[in-house]
Design an enzyme around this catalytic site. Structure first.
Site, PDB file in Angstrom:
ATOM      1  CG  HIS A   1      -1.691  -0.950   0.874  1.00 58.48           C
ATOM      2  ND1 HIS A   1      -2.418  -1.533   2.460  1.00 58.48           N
ATOM      3  CD2 HIS A   1      -2.741  -1.739   0.360  1.00 58.48           C
ATOM      4  CE1 HIS A   1      -3.062  -2.995   1.744  1.00 58.48           C
ATOM      5  NE2 HIS A   1      -3.533  -3.242   0.375  1.00 58.48           N
TER       6      HIS A   1
ATOM      7  CD  GLU B   1      -0.577   0.359   4.285  1.00 56.29           C
ATOM      8  OE1 GLU B   1      -0.345  -0.450   4.449  1.00 56.29           O
ATOM      9  OE2 GLU B   1      -1.695   0.490   4.272  1.00 56.29           O
TER      10      GLU B   1
ATOM     11  CG  HIS C   1       0.637  -4.021   5.338  1.00 54.17           C
ATOM     12  ND1 HIS C   1      -0.634  -3.407   4.164  1.00 54.17           N
ATOM     13  CD2 HIS C   1       0.743  -5.527   5.031  1.00 54.17           C
ATOM     14  CE1 HIS C   1      -0.301  -4.346   2.415  1.00 54.17           C
ATOM     15  NE2 HIS C   1       0.410  -5.356   3.637  1.00 54.17           N
TER      16      HIS C   1
ATOM     17  CD  GLU D   1      -2.196  -3.709   8.613  1.00 54.89           C
ATOM     18  OE1 GLU D   1      -1.921  -2.149   8.544  1.00 54.89           O
ATOM     19  OE2 GLU D   1      -3.129  -3.692   8.373  1.00 54.89           O
TER      20      GLU D   1
HETATM   21  O1  3K0 Z   1      -4.128  -9.466   5.832  1.00 56.99           O
HETATM   22  C1  3K0 Z   1      -4.030  -8.324   6.158  1.00 56.99           C
HETATM   23  O2  3K0 Z   1      -5.324  -8.663   6.451  1.00 56.99           O
HETATM   24  C2  3K0 Z   1      -4.444  -7.716   5.338  1.00 56.99           C
HETATM   25  C3  3K0 Z   1      -4.295  -6.084   6.017  1.00 56.99           C
HETATM   26  C4  3K0 Z   1      -4.556  -4.946   4.999  1.00 56.99           C
HETATM   27  C5  3K0 Z   1      -5.310  -4.640   4.325  1.00 56.99           C
HETATM   28  O3  3K0 Z   1      -4.627  -5.268   3.283  1.00 56.99           O
HETATM   29  O4  3K0 Z   1      -6.581  -4.647   4.519  1.00 56.99           O
HETATM   30  N1  3K0 Z   1      -4.444  -3.951   5.886  1.00 56.99           N
HETATM   31  S1  3K0 Z   1      -4.246  -2.276   5.769  1.00 56.99           S
HETATM   32  O5  3K0 Z   1      -4.521  -2.118   3.887  1.00 56.99           O
HETATM   33  O6  3K0 Z   1      -4.879  -1.093   6.966  1.00 56.99           O
HETATM   34  N2  3K0 Z   1      -2.978  -1.925   5.527  1.00 56.99           N
HETATM   35 ZN    ZN Z   2      -1.823  -1.192   3.532  1.00 57.89          ZN
END
Ligand code: 3K0
Ligand code: ZN
Length: 707
Positions: free
Chosen positions: A435, A438, A568, A641
Site C-alpha cells: 500500500h 504505508e 503494513h 500492521e
Molecule cells: O492480512 C491482512 O488482513 C491485511 C490487512 C491490510 C489490508 O490489506 O487491508 N490492512 S491495511 O490495508 O490497513 N494495511
Molecule cells: Zn496495508
C-alpha cells in the site's frame, strides 16, 4: 612561557608557501604527506580504483590527534594551532594558515589540557604553539600547561581578538603583510562548515580567511580587508550564512567580491570543491552532525586536505549522502577519500561507490515533504540498499524481482553468509509497501537490512541467524503508487498501484493474489474503490512479481521460504491467515499449522507489544498475500500492521512523523529476528520439531530470542 601575539614571518613559512605554489603550478607533485599504511588503503569494499582512509576517534579531540599523527607520523611539526574543543570559531581562520605553515591543528578543552592532547604535543615537539582565542575560550593555565610539557625554547602564544572575527583578523595581520594576499576568503563565524570548506581553497591560493557575522561586518574584519588590499574576495556561504548586506559592505572595500555557495552547508562545500579544487584526486570527508560542533572534525583536516590539494566535503550522521556531496563526488571521481571522524559503513560505501561508478545517481523521484525528509524516497532507498551491498559484499546481494506497471524496479535483497552461494538454508521473506501510503513499512524493511548487516560482526544472535538462514527482503512492492503518493510535495493518501482500469487508476495489490480472489466480500469490484481487486487475479505486475519470486524459491519441489511477514501500516497488529473467512480453522488449514500461527503471532506480539489476531478479525480480506502464501506453499505468513494503534485520524495513522521511525522500527527487532529464527522449523514452536523437521537443521535459539 606565555607571550602576547607577535607578528613574525619565519623563513620556513615563506619557503613552504613557495613550495605550495610550485606544487600547484606543476601539478602531479606528491603533496608533503607520507604514505599511509597500505593495509589502511587497501581497496575499500573491493573497489579496484578507490580507497578510503579513516582518521577516526571518539570525539573531536581524538580525531584531531589522529589527523595530526597522519600528517606527522614521525613528529616534528613546526607549529601547532590549538583550538577550543567546545568553542572553535576562534580557530576557524587557522585552517589555511596552519596549512601554509605546514603545521597541525589540535583541540584542547577550554580549562585544561587533556593527557592525550598533551602527549601529541610532546610528540610533535613544535617550535611554536598558537592558542586561538581569548581566555574565555582557552584559559591561561592551558598555555602554562603547554609551556610546561614542551621544550623551554618553544614559543607559546595566544592569538586573540575580542571575538572570533577579531581573532581571525589578528591571525591574518600576523601572517600577511600589507597587500601580501591578492585573494581573501570570508565566511561567517556562525557557519563553521562554510569556513572549514573554504580552508583548503584558501590554502591553495595562499589566502587568509576572515570571518564576519551573518548580518554584520565587524570593524576589525573591515579594517583587515582595508589593510590587505586584496584584488578579490570570495565569500563562502549562502545568504542565510552571510547576508547580502554584509556582502555589499565587503564590496564597498573590495569591488570584486564573489559569493561561492549552495543551498546548504553540503552544497556550499560542493561549490567550493567545484570552483577551486575540481580535479582533486583525493577528497576529505568530514562528518556533519546536528549542531555546530558536529563540524569540528573538519577543522583539523584542513591542513591535511590542503597538503593533498583536496576539497573537504561533508557527510551526514544518517545513512544517505546528501545530493550535493554525492554530486561533487560524481563530478570529481576521486581515487582516494580521507575520512575525518566516524562515518557509517554504508556512507563510506557511497563515497566509494559513487566514485568508482558502482553507484549511479538515481533518476529523480518525488521526494518526501521537508518535514518528513528523513524518510527514504525511492531513489534514496535504492542508493542505500546498493551501498549496503557494497559495504557487505559477502552478506548482501541486491536484485530486482521485476518491474511495476510503470516500469520501476521492485528491489530486493538476499541476506545470508556467503550470499553468492545458493544453499538449502531455511528461507524467510519480508516485504513492504503493498500500500503506497504505508511508508513506515519501507523504513522497517531498511531497518531489518541494517540490523542484519551492521549487526553481523557484533551481535551473536544476528550472526547465528544470518549464518543459518536465507533472508529475502522486498523493500517496496508498489513503487508507482509510492511515487504518486509523494508527487507534488504532499501526501495523497494513495493506496493502490497505478494501473488504469475502467477509467480509474489503481488496483489494491493486496487483493490481487490468486487464492480465493474476490470470493467473499473482502474486496471491491469497483475500479474506483480503495480495495479494488483488479479485473482478475494476478492482473497486477507487482503481485505477479512477488508470486514469481516465491515460485523461484521452490527447489526439488520444496518451497524454501518457511516464514514471511508483510509490512503494513497501521494498528500495531500481528495478523495471520485466513483473511477470507472468520472461521479460525477451516478445512484448508491444518490444525498444527493453526497452532503454529497462533503461537508465533502471540510470541512476536509479546515481543513488540502488538495485538495478535486472525486477519479476518480486523475485517474480511480476499485475494490477499498471506492467504495465498499459506495456502499455496504452507508458508507461515503474517501481516504486521505497524505503529500507531488506530487513532482515528488518517494523517496520524498512515503518516507517522519521521521522529517516531527509529523507535518504532527498533521496536520490531526481536519479533523479526524471531520470525527468522522460526523458519528453521516453525513446528518447533509447538514442540513438534521431531514430527515435522527430522533431518532439518533446527538451529538452537539464541538466548532471549523466544521472548
Ligand atoms: O492480512 C491482512 O488482513 C491485511 C490487512 C491490510 C489490508 O490489506 O487491508 N490492512 S491495511 O490495508 O490497513 N494495511
Ligand atoms: Zn496495508
Amino acid at each position: 612561557m606565555m607571550m602576547r601575539p607577535r607578528f613574525r614571518f619565519g623563513a620556513r613559512a615563506r619557503l613552504l608557501t613557495a613550495l605550495g605554489v610550485f606544487a600547484l603550478i606543476c601539478g602531479g607533485v606528491e603533496p608533503p604527506v607520507v604514505r599511509a599504511d597500505p593495509a589502511q588503503l587497501a581497496g575499500a569494499f573491493g573497489s579496484s580504483t578507490v580507497t578510503t582512509e579513516r582518521l577516526g576517534g571518539t570525539d573531536q579531540y581524538a580525531v584531531a590527534v589522529a589527523i595530526s599523527q597522519r600528517l606527522f607520523p614521525h613528529g616534528g611539526a613546526p607549529v601547532v594551532y590549538l583550538a577550543g574543543g567546545q568553542n572553535y570559531a576562534d580557530a576557524l581562520a587557522a585552517g589555511p594558515i596552519a596549512a601554509r605553515e605546514d603545521g597541525a591543528i589540535l583541540y584542547t578543552a577550554g580549562s585544561s589540557l587533556t593527557a592525550a592532547v598533551g602527549r601529541e604535543l610532546v610528540r610533535l615537539a613544535p617550535a611554536r604553539v598558537e592558542v586561538m582565542g581569548g581566555a574565555s575560550v582557552i584559559a591561561d593555565n592551558v598555555l602554562d600547561q603547554v609551556a610546561t610539557i614542551l621544550a623551554p625554547t618553544t614559543v607559546v602564544e595566544r592569538v586573540a581578538g575580542s571575538d572570533a572575527c577579531g581573532t581571525a583578523a589578528a591571525l591574518s595581520a600576523r601572517s600577511f603583510g600589507r597587500s601580501a594576499a591578492s585573494t581573501v576568503f570570508v565566511a561567517s563565524a556562525q557557519s563553521p562548515a562554510d569556513a572549514i570548506a573554504a580552508g583548503p581553497a584558501a590554502a591553495q591560493l595562499g589566502s587568509p580567511l576572515l570571518l564576519v557575522n551573518a548580518t554584520s561586518l565587524p570593524a576589525t574584519t573591515a579594517a583587515e580587508l582595508v589593510r590587505l588590499e586584496p584584488d578579490r574576495v570570495f565569500v563562502v556561504g549562502n545568504a542565510s550564512a552571510v547576508s547580502d548586506e554584509v556582502l555589499n559592505a565587503i564590496e564597498l572595500i573590495v569591488p570584486e567580491t564573489v559569493r561561492v555557495s549552495g543551498a546548504d552547508a553540503y552544497a556550499t562545500a560542493g561549490a567550493v570543491a567545484a570552483r577551486f579544487l575540481p580535479r582533486a584526486a583525493t577528497e576529505v570527508a568530514a562528518e556533519v552532525m546536528a549542531g555546530a560542533l558536529g563540524y569540528a572534525d573538519g577543522l583539523p583536516a584542513v591542513p591535511l586536505a590542503a597538503a593533498r590539494q583536496a576539497p573537504i566535503l561533508f557527510v551526514p550522521a544518517n545513512d544517505v549522502l546528501p545530493n550535493p556531496t554525492r554530486d561533487a563526488i560524481v563530478a570529481a571521481r576521486p581515487s582516494r577519500f580521507v575520512i575525518a571522524g566516524s562515518v557509517s559503513e554504508v556512507v563510506r560505501a557511497q563515497l566509494v561507490g559513487f566514485s568508482d561508478g558502482r553507484l549511479t545517481v538515481p533518476a529523480p523521484t518525488p521526494a518526501y515533504p521537508a518535514y518528513d525528509s528523513g524518510y527514504h524516497d525511492y531513489g534514496e532507498m535504492v542508493t542505500l540498499i546498493k551501498a549496503t551491498e557494497i559495504a557487505y559484499p559477502t552478506l548482501v546481494h541486491v536484485f530486482s524481482i521485476g518491474k511495476s506497471y510503470e516500469g520501476r524496479d521492485i528491489w530486493a535483497a538476499k541476506i545470508s553468509e556467503n550470499v553468492s552461494i545458493d544453499t538449502d538454508e531455511p528461507g524467510v521473506l519480508v516485504d513492504a509497501l503493498h500500500h503506497a501510503d504505508e511508508h513506515l513499512g519501507v523504513e522497517q524493511a531498511l531497518y531489518l537490512l541494517a540490523t542484519l548487516t551492521s549487526g553481523y560482526a557484533t551481535d551473536p544472535t544476528v550472526h547465528q541467524l544470518v549464518d543459518s538462514r536465507v533472508i529475502w527482503i522486498v523493500f517496496a512492492l508498489n513503487p508507482d503508487g509510492w511515487a504518486y503518493d509523494l508527487s507534488g510535495g504532499q501526501y495523497h493518501y494513495w493506496r493502490k498501484n497505478r494501473q488504469p482500469y475502467g477509467g480509474y487508476y489503481g488496483t489494491d495489490i493486496n487483493r490481487n493474489y490468486g487464492y480465493r480472489w474476490a470470493c467473499c466480500g473482502g474486496s471491491s469490484s469497483r475500479p474506483l474503490a480503495y480495495n479494488f481487486h483488479g479485473p482478475s487475479a494476478w492482473s497486477t505486475p507487482e503481485a505477479r512479481a512477488l508470486r514469481d519470486f516465491v515460485a523461484s524459491r521452490v527447489v526439488n519441489g520444496v518451497e524454501q521460504i518457511k516464514t514471511h511477514v508483510t509490512l503494513h501500516v497501521n494498528g500495531e497488529l500481528i495478523l495471520y491467515p485466513y483473511g477470507y473467512t472468520k472461521t479460525a480453522l477451516p478445512s484448508d488449514m491444518k490444525a498444527d499449522d493453526y497452532a503454529v500461527f497462533v503461537k508465533m503471532a502471540q510470541t512476536m506480539a509479546h515481543m513488540n507489544g502488538y495485538t495478535a489476531e486472525q486477519s479476518s478479525h480486523l475485517y474480511i480480506t480476499d485475494g490477499d498475500e498471506i492467504d495465498w502464501l499459506y495456502h499455496q506453499y504452507g508458508i507461515f505468513s503474517f501481516t504486521f500492521e505497524l505503529y500507531p494503534k488506530e487513532l482515528g485520524s488518517l494523517t496520524a495513522d498512515v503518516y507517522p512523523p519521521y521522529s517516531v521511525v527509529a523507535t518504532q522500527t527498533a521496536r520490531n527487532r526481536g519479533a523479526l529476528l524471531y520470525l527468522i529464527y522460526a523458519a528453521g522449523c516453525p513446528y518447533a514452536v509447538i514442540g513438534k520439531a521431531a514430527q515435522y523437521c527430522s533431518g532439518s537443521p533446527v538451529v538452537t535459539p539464541s538466548s532471549g530470542l523466544l521472548g
